[in-house]
Design a protein around this motif. Structure first.
Motif, PDB file in Angstrom:
ATOM      1  N   LEU A 134       0.822  -1.214   0.000  1.00  0.00           N
ATOM      2  CA  LEU A 134       0.000   0.000   0.000  1.00  0.00           C
ATOM      3  C   LEU A 134       0.855   1.262   0.000  1.00  0.00           C
ATOM      4  CD1 LEU A 134      -2.798  -1.127   2.485  1.00  0.00           C
ATOM      5  CD2 LEU A 134      -2.854  -1.109  -0.027  1.00  0.00           C
ATOM      6  N   ASP A 135       2.066   1.179   0.523  1.00  0.00           N
ATOM      7  CA  ASP A 135       3.071   2.238   0.465  1.00  0.00           C
ATOM      8  C   ASP A 135       2.542   3.596   0.932  1.00  0.00           C
ATOM      9  OD1 ASP A 135       5.603   3.235   0.003  1.00  0.00           O
ATOM     10  OD2 ASP A 135       5.179   3.761  -2.075  1.00  0.00           O
ATOM     11  N   PRO A 136       2.053   3.687   2.175  1.00  0.00           N
ATOM     12  CA  PRO A 136       1.641   4.998   2.685  1.00  0.00           C
ATOM     13  C   PRO A 136       2.858   5.904   2.857  1.00  0.00           C
ATOM     14  CG  PRO A 136       1.717   3.402   4.452  1.00  0.00           C
ATOM     15  CD  PRO A 136       1.950   2.629   3.187  1.00  0.00           C
ATOM     16  N   PRO A 137       2.661   7.220   2.810  1.00  0.00           N
ATOM     17  CA  PRO A 137       3.813   8.110   2.953  1.00  0.00           C
ATOM     18  C   PRO A 137       4.452   8.063   4.334  1.00  0.00           C
ATOM     19  CG  PRO A 137       1.765   9.357   2.912  1.00  0.00           C
ATOM     20  CD  PRO A 137       1.409   7.959   2.544  1.00  0.00           C
ATOM     21  N   ARG A 138       3.674   7.670   5.324  1.00  0.00           N
ATOM     22  CA  ARG A 138       4.187   7.649   6.703  1.00  0.00           C
ATOM     23  C   ARG A 138       3.537   6.493   7.452  1.00  0.00           C
ATOM     24  NH1 ARG A 138       6.360  11.379  10.571  1.00  0.00           N
ATOM     25  NH2 ARG A 138       5.547  11.083  12.691  1.00  0.00           N
ATOM     26  N   VAL A 139       4.334   5.800   8.243  1.00  0.00           N
ATOM     27  CA  VAL A 139       3.847   4.741   9.125  1.00  0.00           C
ATOM     28  C   VAL A 139       4.277   5.062  10.547  1.00  0.00           C
ATOM     29  CG1 VAL A 139       3.942   2.295   9.733  1.00  0.00           C
ATOM     30  CG2 VAL A 139       3.966   2.971   7.335  1.00  0.00           C
ATOM     31  N   THR A 140       3.337   5.024  11.466  1.00  0.00           N
ATOM     32  CA  THR A 140       3.662   5.181  12.882  1.00  0.00           C
ATOM     33  C   THR A 140       3.425   3.859  13.597  1.00  0.00           C
ATOM     34  OG1 THR A 140       3.158   7.548  12.977  1.00  0.00           O
ATOM     35  CG2 THR A 140       3.027   6.329  15.042  1.00  0.00           C
ATOM     36  N   PHE A 141       4.412   3.426  14.326  1.00  0.00           N
ATOM     37  CA  PHE A 141       4.259   2.264  15.197  1.00  0.00           C
ATOM     38  C   PHE A 141       3.885   2.768  16.583  1.00  0.00           C
ATOM     39  CE2 PHE A 141       7.460   0.525  12.090  1.00  0.00           C
ATOM     40  CZ  PHE A 141       6.536  -0.272  11.420  1.00  0.00           C
ATOM     41  N   LEU A 142       2.651   2.505  16.972  1.00  0.00           N
ATOM     42  CA  LEU A 142       2.114   2.977  18.249  1.00  0.00           C
ATOM     43  C   LEU A 142       2.245   1.841  19.257  1.00  0.00           C
ATOM     44  CD1 LEU A 142       0.663   4.974  20.053  1.00  0.00           C
ATOM     45  CD2 LEU A 142      -1.501   4.321  18.955  1.00  0.00           C
ATOM     46  N   MET A 143       3.173   1.986  20.177  1.00  0.00           N
ATOM     47  CA  MET A 143       3.497   0.934  21.133  1.00  0.00           C
ATOM     48  C   MET A 143       2.686   1.138  22.404  1.00  0.00           C
ATOM     49  SD  MET A 143       7.568   1.160  20.330  1.00  0.00           S
ATOM     50  CE  MET A 143       7.480   2.945  20.546  1.00  0.00           C
ATOM     51  N   THR A 144       1.947   0.122  22.792  1.00  0.00           N
ATOM     52  CA  THR A 144       0.976   0.276  23.878  1.00  0.00           C
ATOM     53  C   THR A 144       1.448  -0.280  25.210  1.00  0.00           C
ATOM     54  OG1 THR A 144      -0.137  -1.827  23.392  1.00  0.00           O
ATOM     55  CG2 THR A 144      -0.892   0.129  22.184  1.00  0.00           C
ATOM     56  N   GLY A 145       2.616  -0.919  25.241  1.00  0.00           N
ATOM     57  CA  GLY A 145       3.035  -1.595  26.467  1.00  0.00           C
ATOM     58  C   GLY A 145       3.923  -0.782  27.377  1.00  0.00           C
ATOM     59  N   ILE A 146       4.129   0.489  27.080  1.00  0.00           N
ATOM     60  CA  ILE A 146       4.993   1.331  27.906  1.00  0.00           C
ATOM     61  C   ILE A 146       4.152   1.981  28.998  1.00  0.00           C
ATOM     62  CG2 ILE A 146       6.548   3.313  27.921  1.00  0.00           C
ATOM     63  CD1 ILE A 146       7.143   2.714  24.969  1.00  0.00           C
ATOM     64  N   TYR A 147       4.440   1.627  30.243  1.00  0.00           N
ATOM     65  CA  TYR A 147       3.761   2.200  31.404  1.00  0.00           C
ATOM     66  C   TYR A 147       4.808   2.632  32.421  1.00  0.00           C
ATOM     67  CZ  TYR A 147      -0.678   0.235  29.707  1.00  0.00           C
ATOM     68  OH  TYR A 147      -1.772  -0.066  28.949  1.00  0.00           O
ATOM     69  N   VAL A 148       4.353   3.237  33.499  1.00  0.00           N
ATOM     70  CA  VAL A 148       5.285   3.722  34.506  1.00  0.00           C
ATOM     71  C   VAL A 148       6.095   2.573  35.106  1.00  0.00           C
ATOM     72  CG1 VAL A 148       3.556   3.593  36.366  1.00  0.00           C
ATOM     73  CG2 VAL A 148       5.495   5.181  36.556  1.00  0.00           C
ATOM     74  N   ASP A 149       5.521   1.358  35.146  1.00  0.00           N
ATOM     75  CA  ASP A 149       6.210   0.220  35.741  1.00  0.00           C
ATOM     76  C   ASP A 149       6.662  -0.807  34.701  1.00  0.00           C
ATOM     77  OD1 ASP A 149       3.622  -0.550  35.069  1.00  0.00           O
ATOM     78  OD2 ASP A 149       3.448  -1.978  36.733  1.00  0.00           O
ATOM     79  N   ARG A 150       6.648  -0.442  33.419  1.00  0.00           N
ATOM     80  CA  ARG A 150       7.020  -1.381  32.356  1.00  0.00           C
ATOM     81  C   ARG A 150       7.816  -0.643  31.295  1.00  0.00           C
ATOM     82  NH1 ARG A 150       1.199  -3.935  30.767  1.00  0.00           N
ATOM     83  NH2 ARG A 150       0.314  -4.075  32.867  1.00  0.00           N
ATOM     84  N   ASP A 151       8.864  -1.291  30.799  1.00  0.00           N
ATOM     85  CA  ASP A 151       9.667  -0.636  29.767  1.00  0.00           C
ATOM     86  C   ASP A 151       9.058  -0.768  28.371  1.00  0.00           C
ATOM     87  OD1 ASP A 151      10.240  -3.308  29.116  1.00  0.00           O
ATOM     88  OD2 ASP A 151      12.319  -3.213  29.810  1.00  0.00           O
ATOM     89  N   GLY A 152       8.102  -1.697  28.214  1.00  0.00           N
ATOM     90  CA  GLY A 152       7.461  -1.862  26.899  1.00  0.00           C
ATOM     91  C   GLY A 152       8.389  -2.379  25.826  1.00  0.00           C
ATOM     92  N   ASP A 153       9.516  -3.000  26.224  1.00  0.00           N
ATOM     93  CA  ASP A 153      10.485  -3.390  25.197  1.00  0.00           C
ATOM     94  C   ASP A 153       9.960  -4.499  24.301  1.00  0.00           C
ATOM     95  OD1 ASP A 153      13.084  -2.846  24.084  1.00  0.00           O
ATOM     96  OD2 ASP A 153      13.682  -4.844  24.769  1.00  0.00           O
ATOM     97  N   GLU A 154       8.933  -5.218  24.745  1.00  0.00           N
ATOM     98  CA  GLU A 154       8.335  -6.216  23.849  1.00  0.00           C
ATOM     99  C   GLU A 154       7.741  -5.539  22.613  1.00  0.00           C
ATOM    100  OE1 GLU A 154       4.991  -4.988  26.640  1.00  0.00           O
ATOM    101  OE2 GLU A 154       7.137  -5.359  26.802  1.00  0.00           O
TER     102      GLU A 154
END
Length: 230
Positions: A134-154
């Motif tokens: 589809l080749d959109p001009p921009r892709v954002t990866f929205l990471m949902t696992g980052i919290y105050v007590d989690r690094d969200g590195d998964e």
């Protein structure tokens, strides 16, 4: 194709021509992939148990799947937010009401994107393939696992794996899979202090490219839903 990273705290919304991949490796969009593997027709997204109840009354034949923040199962639901519990389930041609914290929240705040996908390691290559086509001009990866007590590195690992695929590289998935296991939240799986977070779930979540389909998120008749894509 420009690539950007964001989390639930920093995300400001999508541009009209932008693609957004809402990443929730542990566990919403891994669970979603296993729901499609079990035969589900579509996944109706509910932000809260109350919203899930409304959808379940509207779609009385739908199964209910989900968890509250922290991953605890919801009383009265058919399944928790657990890929392992769904691996051998039979949900052929059934709709599913999916109620989770991070993944559904991310989908909701990014709902105006031109293309919206649910993302996890298990369907990463298929997601990248759809984005390249589809080749959109921009892709954002929205990471949902980052919290105050989690690094969200998964989720960060998944975003970086997807980025490498989009750039035409052939990354070894093993280091990214290992980061899922070693993330702050990942280390809780299999710990007796967190009996609702099973090692079996981790074993399924920390595998790349298990499924050959992407998971577009669309809105139909006022309901946000995940569908099985290419």
């Amino acid at each position: 194709m420009d690539i950007a990273l964001a989390d639930l705290q920093t995300y400001c919304g999508a541009a009209p021509d932008e693609a957004v991949v809402v990443i929730d490796v542990l566990r919403s969009f891994t669970t979603a992939a296993y729901l499609f593997h079990a035969g589900a027709r579509s996944l109706l997204l509910a932000a809260t148990p109350d919203e899930a109840g409304v959808l379940a009354r509207r779609f009385p034949s739908a199964a209910t799947v989900g968890a509250v923040p922290g991953g605890f199962p919801i009383d009265g639901f058919d399944f928790g937010n657990s890929p392992a519990a769904l691996r051998n389930a039979c949900l052929t041609d059934r709709d599913v009401v999916l109620c989770t914290a991070g993944g559904v929240r991310g989908a909701t705040i990014a709902r105006h994107a031109a293309l919206l996908l649910g993302g996890s390691l298990v369907c990463a290559a298929a997601s990248a393939r759809l984005l390249r086509r589809l080749d959109p001009p921009r892709v954002t990866f929205l990471m949902t696992g980052i919290y105050v007590d989690r690094d969200g590195d998964e989720d960060i690992a998944c975003a970086e794996y997807l980025t490498a695929l989009l750039r035409g590289q052939a990354p070894d998935p093993a280091p990214f899979e290992r980061r899922v296991r070693e993330s702050t939240f990942g280390r809780r799986f299999g710990d007796p202090a967190y009996p609702h977070l099973s090692r079996a779930d981790m074993d399924l979540c920390a595998q790349a490219d298990v499924f050959d389909f992407a998971m577009p998120i669309v809105c139909q008749e006022g309901v946000m839903m995940v569908v099985r894509g290419e």
